[in-house]
Enzyme design. Sequence first.
Site, PDB file in Angstrom:
ATOM      1  N   ALA A 114       5.474  -3.939   5.321  1.00 24.98           N
ATOM      2  CA  ALA A 114       6.605  -4.878   5.457  1.00 24.98           C
ATOM      3  C   ALA A 114       6.539  -5.610   6.791  1.00 24.98           C
ATOM      4  O   ALA A 114       6.791  -6.823   6.859  1.00 24.98           O
ATOM      5  CB  ALA A 114       7.925  -4.121   5.335  1.00 24.98           C
ATOM      6  N   ASN A 152       0.846  -1.197   0.000  1.00 24.71           N
ATOM      7  CA  ASN A 152       0.000   0.000   0.000  1.00 24.71           C
ATOM      8  C   ASN A 152       0.879   1.243   0.000  1.00 24.71           C
ATOM      9  O   ASN A 152       1.825   1.321   0.793  1.00 24.71           O
ATOM     10  CB  ASN A 152      -0.908   0.003   1.245  1.00 24.71           C
ATOM     11  N   TYR A 159       4.996  -0.240   7.312  1.00 25.01           N
ATOM     12  CA  TYR A 159       3.895  -0.931   7.995  1.00 25.01           C
ATOM     13  C   TYR A 159       3.579  -2.245   7.262  1.00 25.01           C
ATOM     14  O   TYR A 159       3.492  -3.313   7.892  1.00 25.01           O
ATOM     15  CB  TYR A 159       2.661  -0.020   8.026  1.00 25.01           C
TER      16      TYR A 159
HETATM   17  N1  NAP Z   1      -8.195  -1.355  12.023  1.00 24.81           N
HETATM   18  C1  NAP Z   1      -7.874  -1.902  10.879  1.00 24.81           C
HETATM   19  O1  NAP Z   1      -8.527  -1.664   9.845  1.00 24.81           O
HETATM   20  C2  NAP Z   1      -6.714  -2.851  10.780  1.00 24.81           C
HETATM   21  C3  NAP Z   1      -6.456  -3.411   9.532  1.00 24.81           C
HETATM   22  C4  NAP Z   1      -5.395  -4.306   9.413  1.00 24.81           C
HETATM   23  C5  NAP Z   1      -4.641  -4.642  10.505  1.00 24.81           C
HETATM   24  N2  NAP Z   1      -4.902  -4.067  11.705  1.00 24.81           N
HETATM   25  C6  NAP Z   1      -4.027  -4.433  12.817  1.00 24.81           C
HETATM   26  O2  NAP Z   1      -4.798  -4.816  13.936  1.00 24.81           O
HETATM   27  C7  NAP Z   1      -4.145  -4.429  15.146  1.00 24.81           C
HETATM   28  C8  NAP Z   1      -5.086  -3.584  16.001  1.00 24.81           C
HETATM   29  O3  NAP Z   1      -5.454  -2.439  15.251  1.00 24.81           O
HETATM   30  P1  NAP Z   1      -6.532  -1.372  15.807  1.00 24.81           P
HETATM   31  O4  NAP Z   1      -7.172  -0.786  14.602  1.00 24.81           O
HETATM   32  O5  NAP Z   1      -7.348  -1.978  16.867  1.00 24.81           O
HETATM   33  O6  NAP Z   1      -5.538  -0.253  16.417  1.00 24.81           O
HETATM   34  P2  NAP Z   1      -5.821   0.848  17.542  1.00 24.81           P
HETATM   35  O7  NAP Z   1      -7.259   1.071  17.754  1.00 24.81           O
HETATM   36  O8  NAP Z   1      -4.964   2.018  17.148  1.00 24.81           O
HETATM   37  O9  NAP Z   1      -5.203   0.159  18.867  1.00 24.81           O
HETATM   38  C9  NAP Z   1      -3.811  -0.090  18.922  1.00 24.81           C
HETATM   39  C10 NAP Z   1      -3.459  -0.827  20.209  1.00 24.81           C
HETATM   40  O10 NAP Z   1      -2.024  -0.994  20.219  1.00 24.81           O
HETATM   41  C11 NAP Z   1      -1.506  -0.480  21.448  1.00 24.81           C
HETATM   42  N3  NAP Z   1      -0.216   0.173  21.273  1.00 24.81           N
HETATM   43  C12 NAP Z   1       0.097   1.207  20.458  1.00 24.81           C
HETATM   44  N4  NAP Z   1       1.381   1.567  20.637  1.00 24.81           N
HETATM   45  C13 NAP Z   1       1.890   0.726  21.591  1.00 24.81           C
HETATM   46  C14 NAP Z   1       3.163   0.586  22.195  1.00 24.81           C
HETATM   47  N5  NAP Z   1       4.206   1.366  21.871  1.00 24.81           N
HETATM   48  N6  NAP Z   1       3.337  -0.384  23.138  1.00 24.81           N
HETATM   49  C15 NAP Z   1       2.307  -1.174  23.490  1.00 24.81           C
HETATM   50  N7  NAP Z   1       1.066  -1.093  22.940  1.00 24.81           N
HETATM   51  C16 NAP Z   1       0.874  -0.152  22.003  1.00 24.81           C
HETATM   52  C17 NAP Z   1      -2.516   0.556  21.897  1.00 24.81           C
HETATM   53  O11 NAP Z   1      -2.395   0.710  23.319  1.00 24.81           O
HETATM   54  P3  NAP Z   1      -2.455   2.186  24.020  1.00 24.81           P
HETATM   55  O12 NAP Z   1      -3.917   2.515  24.146  1.00 24.81           O
HETATM   56  O13 NAP Z   1      -1.785   2.003  25.324  1.00 24.81           O
HETATM   57  O14 NAP Z   1      -1.728   3.124  23.101  1.00 24.81           O
HETATM   58  C18 NAP Z   1      -3.830  -0.057  21.460  1.00 24.81           C
HETATM   59  O15 NAP Z   1      -4.310  -0.935  22.441  1.00 24.81           O
HETATM   60  C19 NAP Z   1      -2.856  -3.700  14.723  1.00 24.81           C
HETATM   61  O16 NAP Z   1      -1.770  -4.577  14.744  1.00 24.81           O
HETATM   62  C20 NAP Z   1      -3.163  -3.281  13.304  1.00 24.81           C
HETATM   63  O17 NAP Z   1      -1.995  -3.126  12.533  1.00 24.81           O
HETATM   64  C21 NAP Z   1      -5.916  -3.177  11.866  1.00 24.81           C
END
Ligand code: NAP
Length: 240
Positions: A147, A139, A145
């Site tokens: 990678a 993307n 990301y």
């Molecule tokens: N949403 C989508 O469409 C989507 C699509 C593809 C893949 N994903 C993957 O799914 C997973 C969850 O995504 P999400 O959309 O739920 O993200 P999100 O709402 O932004 O939540 C991210 C989570 O990661 C934690 N986090 C961030 N930085 C951190 C750090 N330095 N150390 C420890 N924890 C940390 C946050 O905790 P804090 O609250 O403490 O910051 C939060 O609980 C991710 O791996 C993302 O790449 C999401």
Amino acid sequence: MEKPKVLITGASKGLGLAMAELLAADYSLILHASKIENLAPATAGNYVLCADLSDKNELNNFCKRLKNEHGDLLYAVINNAGIALDKSIIFQPEAEIDKMLALNLKAPIMISKVAMKIFGLKKRGVIINLSSSVGETGNAFQAVYAATKAGLVAFSKSLAKEAAMLHDEHQIRVLCVSPGFIETNMTDAIPENYRQKYLEMIPAKRYGQAHEIAETVRFLLSDKALYINGANIPVNGGMV
Ligand SMILES: NC(=O)c1ccc[n+]([C@@H]2O[C@H](COP(=O)([O-])OP(=O)(O)OC[C@H]3O[C@@H](n4cnc5c(N)ncnc54)[C@H](OP(=O)(O)O)[C@@H]3O)[C@@H](O)[C@H]2O)c1
């Protein structure tokens, strides 16, 4: 008797919080966020283990505590915490590249290393790594990301094979779930014109919801999914 334990990293919001809400009935949860105050809505009745997983020392300490305090009943880890710092690679500072590599890829690797040791003793356990559809498609403005997410797929498939080489009979499974565009804090940050472009690429003609990822994870953790191993499960409304 205490229920089997499941670690969910990044359980403070988005997909991790939806998983925590759904899995609480069947498992004893170990909830993680970067800081304890971020976890407030989900902690009741669960274990809590917080750390900035992009920090080498905090990650190592987290892994030690996971083994020492929860190794006895640990059944599964869900490596869900992740960040997307969208930018052209030309303008991406090295510190942001390091942060995505550390949190999205190295942390799941180190946590899986601990989990594989624990699961090896019992010959049973599940690792689910949250990848992404962009790990397969690539993307623009998400090169690093994407990678990290592609790296998780290769890592998971390799661990699934390794478990089979190390153990004759076992129920150790390593999987990826690859969400497409799911409405969470992460995708709220995407500008509206890009959101519309993504929508046009989704045959389901809607964004996904966090509970749809949580339901997939619940199924993959269950014994109904015992024959699913080394797989990367897309949950993306048909987006390719
Ligand atoms: N949403 C989508 O469409 C989507 C699509 C593809 C893949 N994903 C993957 O799914 C997973 C969850 O995504 P999400 O959309 O739920 O993200 P999100 O709402 O932004 O939540 C991210 C989570 O990661 C934690 N986090 C961030 N930085 C951190 C750090 N330095 N150390 C420890 N924890 C940390 C946050 O905790 P804090 O609250 O403490 O910051 C939060 O609980 C991710 O791996 C993302 O790449 C999401």
